[in-house]
Each structure stands twice: as C-alpha cells, then as structure tokens.
Write a protein that holds these residues in place. Structure first.
Motif, PDB file in Angstrom:
ATOM      1  N   TYR A 160       0.832  -1.201   0.000  1.00 27.83           N
ATOM      2  CA  TYR A 160       0.000   0.000   0.000  1.00 27.83           C
ATOM      3  C   TYR A 160       0.871   1.257   0.000  1.00 27.83           C
ATOM      4  N   LYS A 161       0.300   2.351  -0.442  1.00 31.09           N
ATOM      5  CA  LYS A 161       1.034   3.613  -0.562  1.00 31.09           C
ATOM      6  C   LYS A 161       1.571   4.129   0.759  1.00 31.09           C
ATOM      7  N   ASP A 162       0.924   3.781   1.867  1.00 34.58           N
ATOM      8  CA  ASP A 162       1.380   4.259   3.175  1.00 34.58           C
ATOM      9  C   ASP A 162       2.505   3.417   3.762  1.00 34.58           C
ATOM     10  N   GLY A 163       3.001   2.425   3.000  1.00 36.57           N
ATOM     11  CA  GLY A 163       4.112   1.600   3.451  1.00 36.57           C
ATOM     12  C   GLY A 163       3.709   0.257   4.031  1.00 36.57           C
ATOM     13  N   LEU A 164       2.423   0.031   4.243  1.00 42.06           N
ATOM     14  CA  LEU A 164       1.948  -1.248   4.757  1.00 42.06           C
ATOM     15  C   LEU A 164       2.148  -2.325   3.701  1.00 42.06           C
ATOM     16  N   LYS A 165       2.622  -3.489   4.145  1.00 36.02           N
ATOM     17  CA  LYS A 165       2.786  -4.630   3.247  1.00 36.02           C
ATOM     18  C   LYS A 165       2.224  -5.860   3.944  1.00 36.02           C
ATOM     19  N   VAL A 166       1.361  -6.580   3.246  1.00 32.22           N
ATOM     20  CA  VAL A 166       0.765  -7.801   3.774  1.00 32.22           C
ATOM     21  C   VAL A 166       1.130  -8.940   2.835  1.00 32.22           C
TER      22      VAL A 166
ATOM     23  N   GLN B 150       2.458 -12.340   7.114  1.00 31.87           N
ATOM     24  CA  GLN B 150       3.418 -11.336   7.546  1.00 31.87           C
ATOM     25  C   GLN B 150       2.863  -9.955   7.227  1.00 31.87           C
ATOM     26  N   ILE B 151       2.873  -9.090   8.236  1.00 26.20           N
ATOM     27  CA  ILE B 151       2.393  -7.721   8.090  1.00 26.20           C
ATOM     28  C   ILE B 151       3.523  -6.800   8.542  1.00 26.20           C
ATOM     29  N   THR B 152       3.939  -5.887   7.666  1.00 22.88           N
ATOM     30  CA  THR B 152       4.997  -4.952   8.016  1.00 22.88           C
ATOM     31  C   THR B 152       4.621  -3.544   7.574  1.00 22.88           C
ATOM     32  N   LYS B 153       5.191  -2.587   8.280  1.00 24.85           N
ATOM     33  CA  LYS B 153       5.051  -1.186   7.900  1.00 24.85           C
ATOM     34  C   LYS B 153       6.229  -0.443   8.520  1.00 24.85           C
TER      35      LYS B 153
ATOM     36  N   ASP C 274       7.346   0.458  12.342  1.00 27.19           N
ATOM     37  CA  ASP C 274       6.190   0.541  13.233  1.00 27.19           C
ATOM     38  C   ASP C 274       5.440  -0.776  13.416  1.00 27.19           C
ATOM     39  N   VAL C 275       5.379  -1.580  12.361  1.00 25.97           N
ATOM     40  CA  VAL C 275       4.592  -2.816  12.414  1.00 25.97           C
ATOM     41  C   VAL C 275       5.445  -3.974  11.909  1.00 25.97           C
ATOM     42  N   ASN C 276       5.482  -5.049  12.676  1.00 33.67           N
ATOM     43  CA  ASN C 276       6.166  -6.259  12.261  1.00 33.67           C
ATOM     44  C   ASN C 276       5.466  -7.447  12.921  1.00 33.67           C
ATOM     45  N   VAL C 277       4.566  -8.068  12.196  1.00 36.08           N
ATOM     46  CA  VAL C 277       3.776  -9.186  12.715  1.00 36.08           C
ATOM     47  C   VAL C 277       3.982 -10.393  11.818  1.00 36.08           C
TER      48      VAL C 277
END
Length: 72
Positions: free
Chosen positions: A5-11, A18-21, A24-27
């Motif tokens: 996604y444009k805001d840096g979120l990656k699924v 894996q969810i990263t941003k 800030d986010v690392n799941v």
C-alpha cells in the motif's frame, strides 16, 4: 498473495501471514497458528484478489495481537 500500500503497509499471505510497515509494524503468524476467523478473512481476500479486504484483515490482526508479534 502480497499487497503493498502507498502508506508503506505490506501484507504477505503465503501460508504464513506477515504484516509490516517500516519500523512501526512487524507481525508474523506461522501457518498453523492463524486463528480461524483471521484465516477465513484471508481466504476471502485471496479468492477475490482484494487488497482492500486484505488490509481489513491486517487491521484486525494488529488490533488483536499488537503491532509487534511473532506467533509460531
């Protein structure tokens, strides 16, 4: 299926989730540990090739497990 996604979120859902941003986010949830309700949302998003639905699942996961989690 990978959604970026444009805001840096990656699924990334390819068995495991894996969810990263950025920093800030690392799941990471390994395949056998994904809860049934999350898996059903992932399967729906994957079958319809919907990154919008995938983002909803990511939001639910981070709300439940937090923004930093490794479940295996």
């Amino acid at each position: 299926m990978i959604c970026t996604y444009k805001d840096g979120l990656k699924v990334n859902y390819s068995g495991s989730l894996q969810i990263t941003k950025g920093k800030d986010v690392n799941v990471l949830i390994k395949e056998g540990y994904i809860p049934a309700n999350v898996r059903s949302g992932l399967d729906l998003a994957t079958s319809s090739h919907s990154c919008r639905d995938m983002r909803k699942v990511a939001k639910e996961v981070t709300a439940t497990f937090g923004k930093r989690a490794c479940i295996h």
